[in-house]
Design an enzyme around this catalytic site. Structure first.
Site, mmCIF file in Angstrom:
data_model
loop_
_atom_site.group_PDB
_atom_site.id
_atom_site.type_symbol
_atom_site.label_atom_id
_atom_site.label_comp_id
_atom_site.label_asym_id
_atom_site.label_seq_id
_atom_site.Cartn_x
_atom_site.Cartn_y
_atom_site.Cartn_z
ATOM 1 N N SER A 1 0.774 -1.241 0.000
ATOM 2 C CA SER A 1 0.000 0.000 0.000
ATOM 3 C C SER A 1 0.809 1.297 0.000
ATOM 4 O O SER A 1 0.894 1.969 -1.019
ATOM 5 C CB SER A 1 -0.980 -0.011 1.149
ATOM 6 N N LYS A 2 1.413 1.644 1.130
ATOM 7 C CA LYS A 2 2.007 2.973 1.200
ATOM 8 C C LYS A 2 3.214 3.168 0.288
ATOM 9 O O LYS A 2 3.299 4.119 -0.454
ATOM 10 C CB LYS A 2 2.419 3.289 2.644
#
Length: 417
Positions: free
Chosen positions: A187-188
């Site tokens: 994700s990040k």
RNA sequence: GGCCCCAUCGUCUAGUCAGGCCUAGGACACCGGGUUUUCAUCCCGGCAACUGGGGUUCAAAUCCCCAUGGGGUCACCA
């Protein structure tokens, strides 16, 4: 993030619950309009609808302030001053039980003594994530919090806040995160993975939802392809895995192609329109029925919508590229010249240029020359498409049309034979 | 590093809670074969896993402990 959302969605729909969308935009630097718009777009595209909201935390500052004051008054918080960052408020951890009773992991024990006091209101007046979400979850009477298990470690802090604020504890379900193909966090860091990017690449939302859902959850039987309705009916947090899964594009591609094959040409055509435009194809002379035929012909040959345009580009463009290896193998061989020119002449005589007519014509040629059908089909294919692989040769000729077919044969004869 | 989570084929997983039905099932990928004018589709077949070590038990992939490995988290980010 998409998985968090889809599990929340599946869970809410499975339980006839209510899904509230909240935008946690308390970072004045990172929370941009584009960022929230991309979230909204992604959810809409995926068909994950919500029942209330979106609420923006940036617009609820006065609410958080109320609860900051409450904690200050109770002695559970204190001011701290920083010459550069301004006056912030810090929550003081009390000795309370902060163990989590997780729906997926069971009991997770924490030593409260190891927790440190933490900021709840920043120098810029905005609340921190941990504080804002507890206040909101309390006020919005959230019953279930389903989120990635990277949140496990700040759950004790939040539980301490629930106690101090006097809110009832919701139920927590920490789902495994999805790792990138390399096994590291997706994700990040990889940044990507906004669902909108998958739309751009030519994936169908149904395929994405299906694929993501199966990364960490399974219906319990061997079924791999599930409609949204089936997923809703069968979804259960009890069947959600604890271990994180890797994102496997190859399997996603397979699933996407499966969904593409099941889509009627009519609908595919509508979806394909965007990619055809993007490829820069001129479609002004082309009819809907023609396009539908082409789609039908290529339907089970492409895995993503954008791949359709790369495969069918010879049908749209006037200039085509020839694969040199294919040319060597099938055109620059003995007899090819005679065969192609003969084919050219015979095709030219056709009146309707229909599939049936073309087939009869080509079959005649092979019997006359005393060769197997492949001996004609391959050189012909290369001459008109430029590659040794394509859909059926009769359909290909028909869709290409008499004029283009003859032009290309002419060009091929001049250039290669 | 402290704390936390996790551990079945290369990948996603079924089986684990209620130990025997597991010579561990399915899917993707891969390999082989069939169909076919090529490729793809489709059909058939194959390869391939319980991280290691200790327990408990008549019996462990399943329960317990340790080790190892992977991941997460330790912000006035969310």
């Amino acid at each position: 993030m998409e998985q968090d959302c889809s599990y929340n969605w599946l869970f809410a729909r499975n339980n006839d619950g209510k899904l509230i969308l909240r935008i946690e935009d308390t970072d004045q630097v990172r929370s941009t309009q584009e960022a929230t718009q991309s979230i909204l777009d992604s959810l809409t595209w995926l068909g994950l609808d919500w029942d209330e909201g979106p609420y923006y935390q940036s617009q609820r500052l006065n609410i958080y302030q109320e609860y900051v004051e409450k904690l200050l008054k109770q002695g559970d918080a204190e001011y701290i001053d920083d010459p550069e960052k301004g006056r912030a408020v810090r929550f003081k951890i009390r000795d309370v039980i902060t163990d989590i009773d997780d729906l997926i992991h069971g009991k997770i024990k924490f030593d409260t003594a190891l927790l440190e006091d933490f900021i709840i209101k920043k120098g810029d007046g905005f609340p921190t994530y941990n504080f804002a979400c507890v206040v909101d979850d309390g006020l919005m009477e959230i019953t279930h919090i389903i989120r990635g298990d990277d949140h496990i470690s700040n759950t004790p802090r939040q539980i301490a806040l629930y106690h101090a604020l006097g809110f009832d504890l919701p139920k927590f379900a920490h789902i495994p995160m999805i790792l990138g193909e390399d096994g590291t966090r997706l994700s990040k860091r990889h940044g990507a993975t906004s669902a909108v990017e998958y739309r751009e690449k030519g994936y169908l939302p149904e395929a994405i939802i299906n694929f993501i859902a199966l990364l960490g959850w399974s219906p319990g039987n061997d079924q791999e392809i599930l409609t949204k309705q089936e997923m809703i009916e069968k979804f259960s947090l009890k069947r959600v895995n604890k271990a994180s899964a890797r994102f496997d594009t190859v399997k996603l591609d397979w699933m996407n192609s499966k969904y593409i094959r099941e889509l009627p040409a009519e609908q595919l055509s509508a979806k394909l329109h965007y990619y055809i435009q993007k490829a820069g194809f001129d479609t002004t002379q082309l009819s809907d029925t023609w396009l539908k035929k082409l789609i039908e012909l290529y339907k089970d040959r492409f895995k993503t919508l954008s791949e359709f345009t790369t495969q069918t580009s010879p049908f749209f463009r006037n200039q085509i590229e020839y694969e040199s290896s294919a040319v060597e193998k099938f055109l620059k061989i003995d007899g090819a010249s005679r065969l192609i020119s003969d084919t050219y002449a015979k095709l030219k005589e056709l009146e309707n240029f229909s599939i049936q007519e073309i087939e009869d014509c080509l079959r005649d040629i092979t019997t006359q020359h005393g060769i197997g059908f492949g001996k004609l089909a391959q050189p012909l294919r290369v001459a008109i498409i430029g590659k040794s692989a394509s859909a059926g040769i009769f359909e290909t000729l028909e869709l290409l049309g008499k004029e283009k077919t003859l032009n290309r044969l002419e060009y091929a004869m001049k250039t290669f034979l």
